[in-house]
Design an enzyme around this catalytic site. Structure first.
Site, mmCIF file in Angstrom:
data_model
loop_
_atom_site.group_PDB
_atom_site.id
_atom_site.type_symbol
_atom_site.label_atom_id
_atom_site.label_comp_id
_atom_site.label_asym_id
_atom_site.label_seq_id
_atom_site.Cartn_x
_atom_site.Cartn_y
_atom_site.Cartn_z
ATOM 1 N N ASP A 48 0.880 -1.160 0.000
ATOM 2 C CA ASP A 48 0.000 0.000 0.000
ATOM 3 C C ASP A 48 0.918 1.209 0.000
ATOM 4 O OD1 ASP A 48 -2.314 1.766 0.377
ATOM 5 O OD2 ASP A 48 -3.348 -0.036 1.061
ATOM 6 N N TYR A 164 -14.272 7.730 -12.085
ATOM 7 C CA TYR A 164 -14.240 6.411 -11.448
ATOM 8 C C TYR A 164 -14.871 5.356 -12.360
ATOM 9 C CZ TYR A 164 -14.889 2.620 -8.136
ATOM 10 O OH TYR A 164 -14.865 1.391 -7.521
#
Length: 252
Positions: A48, A164
């Protein structure tokens, strides 16, 4: 790692001996997926953008050496470095993504559009470019990309942002494009979650889900289960498919 057909049929979801790289591991779906993959026997390389000190501590160990390597996926150089450090990877789960909320009338929209395409589309392509050739050379592998119901519907909510939905539509196309080039050695598939109870939908109105056949948010583990399945021997004849996991919000 070779196993007989009889052994596989009795343990079709066993991931023992598999090294799996998971991006976006610190988020809701990422954490649930990491936990499940570890429970099924996998050795994990987690990433991450920032360190998550508690992430590894919660994983089943049993002698395996799980690792966390921080990576800014907007930087191809960091992706290349991570992939070089990860070792031989049996399955790649491309879960990292962002959900910018700006609308196309907002001043921030251009920057958010670029960020969505960089993180949701370009980054997984870079990971696959780095790891797919070695998977093919070894003769086996799995790649799972995270799409979205928004790619089918244009957005679950009226305010769902264009960038998105467009980025996840590109991910669904990438699943099919890569699957044709990776098979038969490497099987590429996708998961298209519906609205899931994570930070990404923190501002969403649950009442919008009342008309769904399953009228609630999904739980992160309900997305993790099919991800793990696609990494497993049990998915050995699934190629180029994006599995819808959305409580009936979209049917086809």
């Amino acid at each position: 790692m070779a196993a007989s057909a009889a052994a596989l049929s009795s343990r079709p979801y066993d991931l023992t001996g598999k090294r799996i790289l998971l991006t976006g591991a610190a988020g809701g779906i990422g954490r649930a997926t990491a936990s499940l993959l570890a429970d099924l026997g996998a050795e994990l390389v987690l990433t991450d953008r920032v360190a998550a000190p508690d992430l590894l501590a919660g994983l089943a160990g049993n002698g395996r050496s799980h690792r966390f390597i921080a990576c800014d996926v907007t930087l191809p150089s960091q992706i290349a470095s991570l992939c070089a450090d990860a070792g031989a990877i049996d399955a790649l789960v491309l879960n990292a993504g962002i959900f910018p909320t700006s609308q196309w009338t907002d001043d921030a929209w251009d920057d958010d559009f670029e960020a969505a395409m960089t993180i949701n589309v370009r980054a997984p392509a870079h990971f696959a470019r780095a790891l797919l050739p070695a998977m093919k050379a070894r003769g086996s592998g799995r790649i799972v990309l995270l799409g979205s119901v928004a790619a089918h519907t244009g957005g679950t909510y009226a305010h769902s942002p264009l960038h998105y939905a467009a980025s996840k539509g590109a991910v669904h196309t990438m699943v099919r494009w890569m699957a044709r080039r990776a098979a038969p050695e490497v099987l590429v598939n996708g998961i298209a979650p519906g609205s899931t109870d994570t930070a990404m939908v923190a501002t969403a109105d649950p009442s919008a889900l009342k008309a769904m056949p399953v009228p609630r948010f999904g739980r992160p583990e309900e997305i993790a289960w099919p991800i793990a399945f696609l990494c497993s021997p049990g998915a050995s004849f699934i190629c180029g498919t994006t599995i819808d996991v959305n409580g009936g919000a979209y049917m086809r």
